[in-house]
Scaffold this motif. Structure first.
Motif, PDB file in Angstrom:
ATOM      1  N   LEU A 181       0.015 -17.785  -8.693  1.00 22.16           N
ATOM      2  CA  LEU A 181      -0.945 -17.154  -7.395  1.00 22.16           C
ATOM      3  C   LEU A 181      -0.391 -15.327  -7.974  1.00 22.16           C
ATOM      4  N   ALA A 182       0.421 -15.530  -8.551  1.00 19.05           N
ATOM      5  CA  ALA A 182       0.996 -14.061  -8.672  1.00 19.05           C
ATOM      6  C   ALA A 182       0.122 -13.371 -10.659  1.00 19.05           C
ATOM      7  N   VAL A 183       0.017 -14.242 -11.277  1.00 17.06           N
ATOM      8  CA  VAL A 183      -0.909 -14.116 -12.298  1.00 17.06           C
ATOM      9  C   VAL A 183      -2.259 -13.650 -11.648  1.00 17.06           C
ATOM     10  N   PHE A 184      -2.417 -14.908 -10.763  1.00 15.56           N
ATOM     11  CA  PHE A 184      -4.155 -14.045 -10.169  1.00 15.56           C
ATOM     12  C   PHE A 184      -4.437 -12.441  -9.593  1.00 15.56           C
ATOM     13  N   VAL A 185      -3.066 -12.323  -8.727  1.00 16.48           N
ATOM     14  CA  VAL A 185      -3.171 -11.044  -8.180  1.00 16.48           C
ATOM     15  C   VAL A 185      -2.974 -10.005  -9.514  1.00 16.48           C
ATOM     16  N   ALA A 186      -2.448 -10.057 -10.833  1.00 15.48           N
ATOM     17  CA  ALA A 186      -2.595  -9.316 -11.720  1.00 15.48           C
ATOM     18  C   ALA A 186      -3.774  -8.871 -12.306  1.00 15.48           C
ATOM     19  N   ARG A 187      -3.573 -10.323 -12.680  1.00 15.92           N
ATOM     20  CA  ARG A 187      -5.360 -10.299 -12.807  1.00 15.92           C
ATOM     21  C   ARG A 187      -5.931  -9.065 -12.762  1.00 15.92           C
ATOM     22  N   ALA A 188      -6.409  -9.664 -11.258  1.00 19.77           N
ATOM     23  CA  ALA A 188      -7.172  -9.129 -10.234  1.00 19.77           C
ATOM     24  C   ALA A 188      -6.726  -7.320 -10.566  1.00 19.77           C
ATOM     25  N   ILE A 189      -5.561  -7.049 -10.793  1.00 17.98           N
ATOM     26  CA  ILE A 189      -5.396  -5.420 -10.639  1.00 17.98           C
ATOM     27  C   ILE A 189      -5.648  -5.057 -12.466  1.00 17.98           C
ATOM     28  N   VAL A 190      -5.720  -5.922 -12.738  1.00 19.58           N
ATOM     29  CA  VAL A 190      -5.447  -6.038 -14.537  1.00 19.58           C
ATOM     30  C   VAL A 190      -7.457  -5.446 -14.577  1.00 19.58           C
ATOM     31  N   ASP A 191      -8.078  -6.507 -13.679  1.00 17.63           N
ATOM     32  CA  ASP A 191      -9.811  -6.465 -14.147  1.00 17.63           C
ATOM     33  C   ASP A 191     -10.384  -5.644 -13.125  1.00 17.63           C
ATOM     34  N   GLU A 192      -9.483  -4.194 -12.337  1.00 11.22           N
ATOM     35  CA  GLU A 192      -9.813  -2.861 -11.609  1.00 11.22           C
ATOM     36  C   GLU A 192     -10.736  -3.875 -10.687  1.00 11.22           C
ATOM     37  N   ILE A 193     -10.192  -5.313 -10.509  1.00 17.15           N
ATOM     38  CA  ILE A 193     -11.118  -5.956  -8.846  1.00 17.15           C
ATOM     39  C   ILE A 193     -10.476  -5.758  -7.560  1.00 17.15           C
ATOM     40  N   LEU A 194      -9.188  -5.568  -8.006  1.00 14.05           N
ATOM     41  CA  LEU A 194      -7.449  -4.967  -6.996  1.00 14.05           C
ATOM     42  C   LEU A 194      -7.158  -3.675  -7.667  1.00 14.05           C
ATOM     43  N   PRO A 195      -7.436  -2.820  -6.201  1.00  9.86           N
ATOM     44  CA  PRO A 195      -6.356  -1.659  -6.652  1.00  9.86           C
ATOM     45  C   PRO A 195      -5.446  -1.322  -6.456  1.00  9.86           C
ATOM     46  N   PRO A 196      -4.207  -0.790  -7.064  1.00 13.90           N
ATOM     47  CA  PRO A 196      -2.447  -1.318  -7.523  1.00 13.90           C
ATOM     48  C   PRO A 196      -1.749  -1.040  -5.674  1.00 13.90           C
ATOM     49  N   VAL A 197      -2.624  -0.218  -5.215  1.00 12.19           N
ATOM     50  CA  VAL A 197      -1.973  -0.319  -3.924  1.00 12.19           C
ATOM     51  C   VAL A 197      -2.421  -0.881  -2.797  1.00 12.19           C
ATOM     52  N   PHE A 198      -3.139  -2.399  -4.017  1.00 13.44           N
ATOM     53  CA  PHE A 198      -2.654  -3.979  -2.909  1.00 13.44           C
ATOM     54  C   PHE A 198      -1.623  -3.909  -2.693  1.00 13.44           C
ATOM     55  N   LEU A 199      -0.672  -4.065  -3.531  1.00 15.28           N
ATOM     56  CA  LEU A 199       0.689  -4.666  -3.096  1.00 15.28           C
ATOM     57  C   LEU A 199       2.070  -3.845  -2.206  1.00 15.28           C
ATOM     58  N   THR A 200       1.160  -2.639  -2.181  1.00 12.36           N
ATOM     59  CA  THR A 200       1.823  -2.317  -1.528  1.00 12.36           C
ATOM     60  C   THR A 200       2.239  -2.678   0.419  1.00 12.36           C
ATOM     61  N   ARG A 201       0.208  -2.231   0.366  1.00 10.75           N
ATOM     62  CA  ARG A 201      -0.466  -2.715   1.950  1.00 10.75           C
ATOM     63  C   ARG A 201       0.285  -3.902   2.398  1.00 10.75           C
ATOM     64  N   ALA A 202      -0.433  -5.169   1.237  1.00 15.73           N
ATOM     65  CA  ALA A 202       0.371  -6.271   1.743  1.00 15.73           C
ATOM     66  C   ALA A 202       1.184  -7.160   1.530  1.00 15.73           C
ATOM     67  N   ARG A 203       2.536  -5.790   1.222  1.00 16.14           N
ATOM     68  CA  ARG A 203       3.570  -6.343   1.358  1.00 16.14           C
ATOM     69  C   ARG A 203       4.000  -5.586   2.603  1.00 16.14           C
ATOM     70  N   ALA A 204       4.040  -4.661   3.397  1.00 22.63           N
ATOM     71  CA  ALA A 204       3.437  -4.043   4.235  1.00 22.63           C
ATOM     72  C   ALA A 204       3.067  -5.662   5.707  1.00 22.63           C
ATOM     73  N   LEU A 205       2.954  -5.907   5.351  1.00 19.20           N
ATOM     74  CA  LEU A 205       1.932  -6.816   6.434  1.00 19.20           C
ATOM     75  C   LEU A 205       2.316  -7.871   6.629  1.00 19.20           C
ATOM     76  N   LEU A 206       2.762  -8.362   5.468  1.00 13.62           N
ATOM     77  CA  LEU A 206       3.616 -10.441   5.471  1.00 13.62           C
ATOM     78  C   LEU A 206       4.785 -11.148   5.603  1.00 13.62           C
ATOM     79  N   PRO A 207       5.372 -11.037   6.638  1.00 12.41           N
ATOM     80  CA  PRO A 207       6.677 -11.307   6.682  1.00 12.41           C
ATOM     81  C   PRO A 207       7.339 -11.398   5.401  1.00 12.41           C
ATOM     82  N   GLU A 208       9.317 -10.646   5.807  1.00 13.43           N
ATOM     83  CA  GLU A 208      10.077 -10.779   4.614  1.00 13.43           C
ATOM     84  C   GLU A 208      10.111 -11.967   4.198  1.00 13.43           C
ATOM     85  N   SER A 209      10.478 -12.134   4.919  1.00 17.90           N
ATOM     86  CA  SER A 209      10.720 -13.214   4.074  1.00 17.90           C
ATOM     87  C   SER A 209       9.627 -15.253   3.689  1.00 17.90           C
ATOM     88  N   SER A 210       8.847 -14.640   3.819  1.00 20.49           N
ATOM     89  CA  SER A 210       7.191 -14.925   3.356  1.00 20.49           C
ATOM     90  C   SER A 210       7.266 -15.122   1.974  1.00 20.49           C
TER      91      SER A 210
END
Length: 663
Positions: A181-210
């Motif tokens: 899944l990490a590769v899929f996320v990285a690939r989506a950012i490289v392919d410019e279909i996810l913005p890099p800021v997605f990482l920051t926004r998602a991190r703020a919304l997920l439980p820390e231990s998830s």
């Protein structure tokens, strides 16, 4: 109650309008709801003048005229997610079997149900994760084909967010789910279909231990921060199904450049056909338009190519519109390199419509975009003005928390890179004190607000305009090199990020040479302490000397020293930018010693006097947090103690309340 839970879900928070995913498997109330003309899956046949449906179990067949509407393309939108799921799974299975991107796009479009497209993203990737690398690569290519056509940015982000939320469940059946899944996320950012800021926004919304947090960490550290990461990610699954997106973009760019040199339209058409990527023709349109804006002499040839490819049905009208839309969306960024980009684009747009190869309705749909451009320009202008005031006030007050609050009140995280450029530009034109303050502030912002992507983009903007800056600030290149090197020493950037920044600059340009200068500074012996003192902020001690003095003053205080005297010793060090080391060593000492109350009292006093800023306090706590696994080997209850220190510091105002949510 379920509705309330859905309203609070991270995916819902990530993008408004997110559909709560039902967990039940209830069959559709209306058996006819799922009827659609899908080859090999659901068929309709006429028997004795009656219409009956196969494999649907519907005792009440649809009237023939209703079935005729469905077969002829009039969509009957699935009413529930269960209905949509039953239709979309066969589409994905057929795609994995045939590899036919166009058919899959067509079938998904005929489903309608835009509100469920986030589920399609989740389902496509989760099914690919349980297949071979070939299917994983195919899934990434299909997502790129669907992006900006059927899947907008918000649906794409929601789909990935749903996957991150369900990582625990995926891991039960797929042992390496986190890495895949990490590769899929990285690939989506490289392919410019996810913005890099997605990482920051998602991190703020997920439980820390998830496990979702683990996915983001692997994506960022193992894939997106690696040297030549784009090529690494593109090749991860072999790229065997077709060109990778990056390869396709490069081929398109080469085709257009060769066409400009030769003027041979037929040869260009042949090369575009040979690509075999009709769903990606919007990239041809986008790159052709940008090339025409960058090189005015090429405009007649570009317009001829686009007009003839459209009238000759090589590029569909839908792909042309999408290409123009993508350029319209990026016109502000283009203006950084081509100041007259907006005017040039308007001229190209007008020509395309007047010559009849771009639908006039594009202008109507773009009219709100015109207002949006104007509003965007006004917003950028307002942001720059407000940023200037905030930075000037910071240079007077040295109040980092106040600046962060002011920046948050502007509510414009998309302009973080502009703020960084403004900060460093203003600092370069002032004394060493302000330059030191700018570096200290940048370290704070990297913890509080700015992603690595924001910081890299800000430096790229600075370096792209380095030649212009040098007209006003003679030693701008060397100053910028020091800022870049200091960012690496302060761990705001990784050394590898310098390679990524350099790749975005013209070879042998002033900006590219500045990056090389920063790399040379970092490669020098004892570069750490020299760069830390580059603005005169240090005392002349080496970093190791400073660490040794800090350890000794804490030991002396711990063995019965005076609180006020300890504070004075910290003050006498004359290294306020290095006070995070005081915090780190104090916390570790508190964990190891019996009299932790005394150590914590020292930190309380330092915070109350303003001797240690909240930024330095946060840096110190963050450094301890990063080393907790190692500390646990010597101090078994280190995790528990640290949690207690964080609660105490947050309660008493040493730390921002947001620290507990940091990864």
């Amino acid at each position: 109650m379920a509705a309330e839970d859905g309203a609070r879900s991270p995916t819902r928070m990530l993008a408004e309008g997110h559909l709560r995913i039902a967990t039940g498997g209830r069959a559709p109330a209306d058996g006819g709801i799922a009827v659609r003309h899908i080859p090999h899956h659901h068929t309709a046949k006429k028997d004795g003048g009656k219409i009956e449906q196969d494999n649907l179990g519907d005792a009440n067949p649809l009237p023939s005229q209703e079935l005729g509407k469905l077969v002829n393309g009039t969509k009957k939108v699935p009413a529930t997610l269960d209905d949509y799921r039953k239709l979309v799974v066969p589409v994905i299975e057929e795609y994995f079997s045939t590899g036919d991107v166009e058919l899959s796009v067509s079938e998904l479009r005929s489903l309608g149900s835009d509100q469920f497209h986030n589920y399609f993203v989740k389902k496509l990737i989760s099914m690919a994760m349980d297949h071979h690398d070939k299917e994983k690569e195919m899934a990434s290519i299909l997502l790129s084909a669907l992006y900006a056509d059927l899947l907008d940015s918000s649906r794409m982000s929601e789909g990935f967010m749903m996957l991150l939320e369900s990582t625990e469940d995926l891991s039960v059946d797929i042992p390496d789910a986190i890495d895949v899944l990490a590769v899929f996320v990285a690939r989506a950012i490289v392919d410019e279909i996810l913005p890099p800021v997605f990482l920051t926004r998602a991190r703020a919304l997920l439980p820390e231990s998830s496990k979702g947090i683990e996915v983001l960490q692997v994506a960022e550290k193992s894939y997106l921060s690696a040297p030549h990461h784009a090529e690494l990610v593109e090749r991860k699954w072999g790229g065997s199904t077709h060109f990778t997106v990056e390869e396709a973009k490069k081929r398109i760019q080469d085709i257009l450049r060769e066409y400009i040199e030769s003027g041979d339209t037929d040869e260009a058409f042949r090369c575009i056909r040979e690509l075999g990527l009709p769903f990606f023709h919007h990239e041809v349109v986008k790159r052709a338009l940008i090339l025409g804006m960058e090189n005015l002499s090429s405009q007649p040839l570009i317009l001829k190519l686009l007009k003839e490819s459209t009238t000759g049905c090589l590029i569909s009208s839908n792909q042309v519109s999408k290409g123009f839309s993508r350029v319209a969306d990026s016109v502000d960024d283009l203006s950084l390199d081509v100041p007259s980009a907006k005017t040039l684009f308007d001229k190209l747009l007008s020509t395309a419509i007047s010559e009849g190869w771009l639908d006039a309705s594009f202008c109507k749909s773009a009219a709100p975009g015109e207002d949006m451009w104007n509003a965007s320009n006004e917003k950028v202008k307002h942001f720059k003005e407000e940023s200037g005031h905030i930075i000037q006030e910071y240079f007077l007050s040295d109040d980092v928390p106040e600046l962060i609050r002011s920046l948050q009140e502007l509510s414009a995280p998309e302009y973080n890179a502009i703020f960084l450029k403004k900060l460093i530009t203003l600092a370069m034109d002032r004394k060493n004190r302000e330059k030191e303050m700018a570096s200290v502030l940048l370290s704070s912002l990297s913890l509080e607000l700015f992603s690595t992507g924001d910081i890299m983009k800000g430096f790229i903007m600075l370096l792209q305009s380095a030649e212009d800056t040098a007209l006003d600030i003679v030693d701008a290149p060397s100053e910028l090199a020091l800022f870049l090197a200091r960012a690496v020493i302060d761990e705001v950037l990784l050394p590898l990020n310098l390679d990524d920044i350099s790749s975005k600059l013209r070879p042998n340009s002033s900006g590219s040479q500045t990056v090389q200068m920063a790399s040379s500074l970092l490669a020098a012996r004892h570069s750490g302490e020299r760069i830390l003192r580059c603005w005169g902020g240090g005392t002349g001690w080496a970093v190791e000397d400073a660490k040794d003095k800090i350890s000794k003053l804490l030991e002396e205080y711990n063995t019965g020293g005076d609180l006020k005297e300890a504070c004075q010793c910290i003050r006498d060090l004359g290294m306020p930018f290095f006070n995070h080391e005081v915090v780190k060593k104090a916390l570790v000492m508190a964990m190891e010693k019996q009299n932790e109350a005394s150590i914590l009292a020292l930190l309380q006093e330092c915070a109350a006097e303003g001797l240690i800023t909240i930024n330095q306090m946060t840096n110190g706590f963050a450094r301890v947090k990063e080393g907790l696994d190692d500390l646990t080997l010597d101090i078994p209850n280190a995790q528990e103690k640290f949690r207690g220190y964080v609660e105490l510091a947050t309660e008493r105002g040493w730390l921002l309340s947001s620290f507990a949510s940091l990864p």
